[in-house]
Design a protein around this motif. Structure first.
Motif, short mmCIF file in Angstrom:
data_model
loop_
_atom_site.label_atom_id
_atom_site.label_comp_id
_atom_site.label_asym_id
_atom_site.label_seq_id
_atom_site.Cartn_x
_atom_site.Cartn_y
_atom_site.Cartn_z
N ILE A 70 -2.78 -8.15 3.63
CA ILE A 70 -1.66 -8.97 3.16
C ILE A 70 -0.35 -8.19 3.25
O ILE A 70 0.67 -8.69 3.75
CB ILE A 70 -1.90 -9.45 1.70
N MET A 71 -0.42 -6.94 2.81
CA MET A 71 0.77 -6.07 2.84
C MET A 71 1.28 -5.91 4.27
O MET A 71 2.48 -6.05 4.54
CB MET A 71 0.35 -4.71 2.27
N THR A 72 0.37 -5.65 5.20
CA THR A 72 0.77 -5.50 6.61
C THR A 72 1.39 -6.79 7.12
O THR A 72 2.40 -6.77 7.84
CB THR A 72 -0.47 -5.16 7.48
N TYR A 77 6.24 -10.02 8.70
CA TYR A 77 7.21 -11.12 8.64
C TYR A 77 8.62 -10.57 8.40
O TYR A 77 9.58 -11.02 9.01
CB TYR A 77 6.85 -12.10 7.51
N ARG A 78 8.70 -9.58 7.50
CA ARG A 78 10.02 -9.05 7.18
C ARG A 78 10.64 -8.36 8.40
O ARG A 78 11.80 -8.57 8.73
CB ARG A 78 9.91 -8.04 6.03
N ASP A 79 9.84 -7.53 9.09
CA ASP A 79 10.38 -6.72 10.18
C ASP A 79 10.42 -7.46 11.52
O ASP A 79 10.90 -6.91 12.50
CB ASP A 79 9.56 -5.44 10.35
N GLY A 80 9.89 -8.65 11.54
CA GLY A 80 9.94 -9.42 12.77
C GLY A 80 8.75 -9.20 13.70
O GLY A 80 8.66 -9.83 14.75
N ALA A 81 7.84 -8.30 13.34
CA ALA A 81 6.66 -8.08 14.18
C ALA A 81 5.82 -9.36 14.23
O ALA A 81 5.14 -9.64 15.20
CB ALA A 81 5.82 -6.93 13.65
N MET A 87 7.03 -19.48 12.11
CA MET A 87 6.77 -18.66 10.93
C MET A 87 8.02 -18.44 10.09
O MET A 87 8.01 -17.59 9.20
CB MET A 87 6.18 -17.33 11.37
N VAL A 88 9.07 -19.21 10.33
CA VAL A 88 10.31 -19.02 9.57
C VAL A 88 10.07 -19.12 8.08
O VAL A 88 10.66 -18.38 7.30
CB VAL A 88 11.42 -20.03 9.95
N VAL A 94 9.68 -13.89 2.28
CA VAL A 94 9.56 -12.46 2.00
C VAL A 94 10.91 -11.76 1.94
O VAL A 94 10.99 -10.59 1.55
CB VAL A 94 8.65 -11.71 3.01
N GLY A 95 11.97 -12.49 2.32
CA GLY A 95 13.29 -11.88 2.40
C GLY A 95 13.71 -11.15 1.13
O GLY A 95 14.32 -10.09 1.17
#
Ligand code: HEC
Ligand code: HEC
Ligand code: HEC
Ligand code: HEC
Length: 386
Positions: A70-72, A77-81, A87-88, A94-95
Motif C-alpha cells: 500500500i505504501m509503495t 501515485y504521489r510521485d507519478g510512477a 488514476m487522477v 494522496v496529495g
C-alpha cells in the motif's frame, strides 16, 4: 496470445523491485494504526468503503492488503510512477498526505479483516468449478459454424473455405473484415456481428490449432495449367500455397470454388484489399479456375501446435510471486485473492497496454489476450474461497 515471455526477464525485475521497494516496506511496518484510521475516515472511505471493502467497480479493496505494498502504491501515485488519466482520483487523494500519514494509513488498512477472508465468506455458497478445457467456451460459440466449415475445421462444402490450420492472425483479420464490411458477405457478417474482440481471437486460435486436410470437393479447373500463372503468387503464398507470413492465408488444400470466388471478389471490390486487387486484376476466368485448382490440389501443411494456456497454467506462473491462489504473504507482491473483479480486469489491461508501468507486470501481461485477462480476473476474484 502465446507464451512469449521468458521467466528470466520477470525474475531480473523482481530483484530490482526488491531493492527499490525496501525503504517503503520498512516505513510501512512502523505505521500507527489508530492515526491511520483517522486519515482513512477523512480521506479514503468515500471511495474505498468502510473497513476497506470497496463497493465501487474499478476501485480496489484495501482491507488486509500488505502495508508495504500500500505504501509503495501511495508513493507511486504521489510521485507519478503510477499515474495516468485513469488514476487522477488517487493522485488527488494522496496529495495532502505526508510520508508518515501514508505509513499510518497503510498500517491501518493492513490491520483490517482481509478482503480475501470477506470474499471467502461470501462465496461459501460454492464457487463455480474451474474450467480445464481452454476451448470450452469457444466450442459452444462455433457450433453454428460446423455446418459449413466442418466439425474439424475442414469444409466439405463447395464454396466454403476450410479454416483448420489457417493462421490465427489471418483469421482475426478475416473475421474483422466481415464486421467492418471491408469484406462484403451478409451471412458471414451476421455471424460475426455479435462477437467481441476476445471471442474473435478465441475462435481464430481454436481453428488455427486444428489439423488441415485437403478439401475433397470437386475441382473446377485444370491444376496442371494453373501451375505457370501461380508462379507469380509464390512470393507471398509460397511455392505450394503454404504461406509463411501470418497475415497471408494458406491456399493449399482449400476448396477450388471458394478460391476462385475469392479472387473474383478481389477483382470486383466486394473484398477490399489493395494488394490482392492489383495482383489478380489481369487474370481471366480460365486462369482463375486453373490457379484455384492448382492450389486446391496442394497438400496443406499444419502449423506448429501452439496450445493456449489454461487458467490453471497461467495462475501457476502468477502465483510464483502472488502466492498460492493469489494469497501473497510477501509485502512486495499484492494479494489478489478476493480482490474486486472489475478492478483486476482494468488493472491487467493497464499493465498490458503500458498505462500502469511496472516492468515485471508488463512482462507478465504482455503475452495475454483479452480472454486470458477476463479468465484470470475471474479466477483471482473467487480464489479466496479455494
Ligand atoms: C475519489 C476516489 C478515491 C479516493 C478518495 C481514494 N482512492 Fe484510492 N483508489 C481509487 C481508485 C479509482 C484506485 C485505482 C486506481 C488505479 O487503477 O491505479 C485506487 C487505488 C488505491 C490503491 C492501490 C491499491 C492496489 O491494489 O494497487 C491504494 C493503496 C489506495 N487507493 C489507497 C487510498 C488511500 C489510503 C486513500 C485515502 C488517503 C484513497 N486511496 C483515497 C479511488 C480513490
Ligand atoms: C451457412 C454456411 C456458413 C456458416 C454457418 C458459417 N460460415 Fe464462415 N464462411 C462461409 C462462406 C461461404 C465463406 C466465404 C465467404 C466469402 O466469400 O467471403 C465463409 C468464410 C469464413 C471465413 C473466412 C475464411 C478465409 O479463408 O478467409 C471465416 C474465418 C469464417 N467463415 C468463420 C466462420 C465462423 C467462425 C462461423 C460461425 C460463427 C461461420 N464462419 C459460419 C460459410 C459459412
Ligand atoms: C504481395 C503478396 C501477395 C501476392 C503476390 C499474392 N497474394 Fe494473395 N493474398 C495476400 C494477402 C495478404 C491476402 C489476405 C488478404 C485479405 O485479408 O483479404 C491474400 C489472399 C488471397 C486469397 C484469399 C484466400 C482466402 O482464404 O480467403 C486468395 C485466393 C489469393 N490471395 C490468391 C492469390 C493469387 C492467385 C495470387 C497470384 C496471382 C496472389 N494471391 C498473390 C498476399 C499476396
Ligand atoms: C515476478 C513476480 C510477478 C509475477 C510472476 C506476477 N506478478 Fe503481478 N505483480 C507483481 C508486482 C511486483 C506487482 C506490483 C506492481 C505495481 O506496483 O504496479 C504486481 C501487481 C499485480 C496486480 C495489481 C494488483 C493491485 O492490487 O493493483 C495484478 C492484478 C497482478 N499483479 C496480476 C498478476 C497476474 C494475473 C500474473 C500472472 C499472469 C502476475 N501478476 C504475475 C509481481 C508479479
Amino acid at each position: 496470445m502465446f507464451e512469449r515471455v521468458t521467466i528470466r526477464t520477470a525474475l531480473a525485475a523482481t530483484f530490482c523491485a526488491a531493492l527499490i521497494g525496501s525503504a517503503a516496506l520498512e516505513a510501512a511496518a512502523a505505521g500507527d494504526v489508530e492515526a491511520g484510521k483517522t486519515i482513512a475516515k477523512k480521506h479514503c472511505v468515500v471511495c474505498h468503503g468502510p473497513e476497506g471493502m470497496s463497493g465501487t467497480a474499478d476501485v480496489p479493496h484495501l482491507a488486509g492488503q500488505h502495508a508495504g505494498y500500500i505504501m509503495t502504491a501511495l508513493q507511486g501515485y504521489r510521485d507519478g510512477a503510477r499515474a495516468s488519466d485513469f488514476m487522477v482520483a488517487m493522485t488527488v487523494a494522496v496529495g495532502a498526505l505526508s510520508d508518515e500519514d501514508m505509513a499510518n494509513v497503510a498500517a491501518y488498512y493492513d490491520s483490517l479483516t482481509p478482503f480475501a477472508q470477506v470474499a471467502a465468506q461470501a462465496a461459501k455458497s460454492g464457487a463455480p468449478p474451474e474450467e480445464e478445457d481452454p476451448f470450452a467456451a469457444v466450442r459452444a460459440m462455433t457450433e453454428a459454424c460446423a455446418g459449413c466449415h466442418g466439425e474439424d475445421g475442414n469444409s466439405d462444402q463447395p464454396g466454403s473455405p476450410g479454416l483448420a490450420g489457417q493462421r490465427a492472425e489471418y483469421l482475426v483479420d478475416a473475421l474483422n473484415a466481415y464486421k467492418t464490411g471491408a469484406r462484403k458477405h451478409d451471412m458471414m457478417q451476421a455471424f460475426v456481428e455479435p462477437l467481441s474482440t476476445a471471442e474473435i481471437e478465441e475462435i481464430a486460435f481454436y481453428y488455427a490449432v486444428m489439423k488441415p486436410v485437403a478439401a475433397a470437393t470437386p475441382m473446377i479447373g485444370d491444376s496442371f495449367a494453373g501451375r505457370a500463372p501461380a508462379a507469380a503468387c509464390a512470393v507471398c503464398h509460397g511455392e505450394d500455397g503454404n504461406a509463411e507470413d501470418p497475415k497471408t492465408p494458406r491456399l493449399a488444400g482449400l476448396d477450388s470454388e471458394y478460391l476462385a470466388a475469392a479472387i473474383v471478389a478481389y477483382q470486383d471490390g466486394t473484398r477490399d484489399h489493395s494488394v490482392m486487387r492489383d495482383v489478380v486484376a489481369a487474370l481471366d476466368k480460365t486462369e482463375i479456375a486453373n490457379m484455384s485448382a492448382f492450389y486446391a490440389a496442394k497438400a496443406p501443411r499444419a502449423l506448429p501446435v501452439l496450445k493456449p494456456l489454461t487458467t490453471k497454467e497461467w495462475a501457476e506462473k502468477c502465483n510464483r510471486c502472488h502466492g498460492p491462489g493469489g494469497k501473497s504473504t510477501d509485502p512486495r507482491f499484492p494479494i489478489l485473492a478476493g480482490q474486486s473483479q472489475s478492478y483486476l480486469i482494468k488493472t491487467l489491461k493497464h499493465y498490458h497496454g503500458g498505462q500502469r508501468g511496472d516492468p515485471m507486470m508488463f512482462a507478465m501481461s504482455f503475452a495475454m489476450n483479452e480472454a486470458d485477462i477476463l479468465k484470470l480476473a475471474a479466477y483471482y476474484a473467487r480464489s479466496a474461497a479455494q
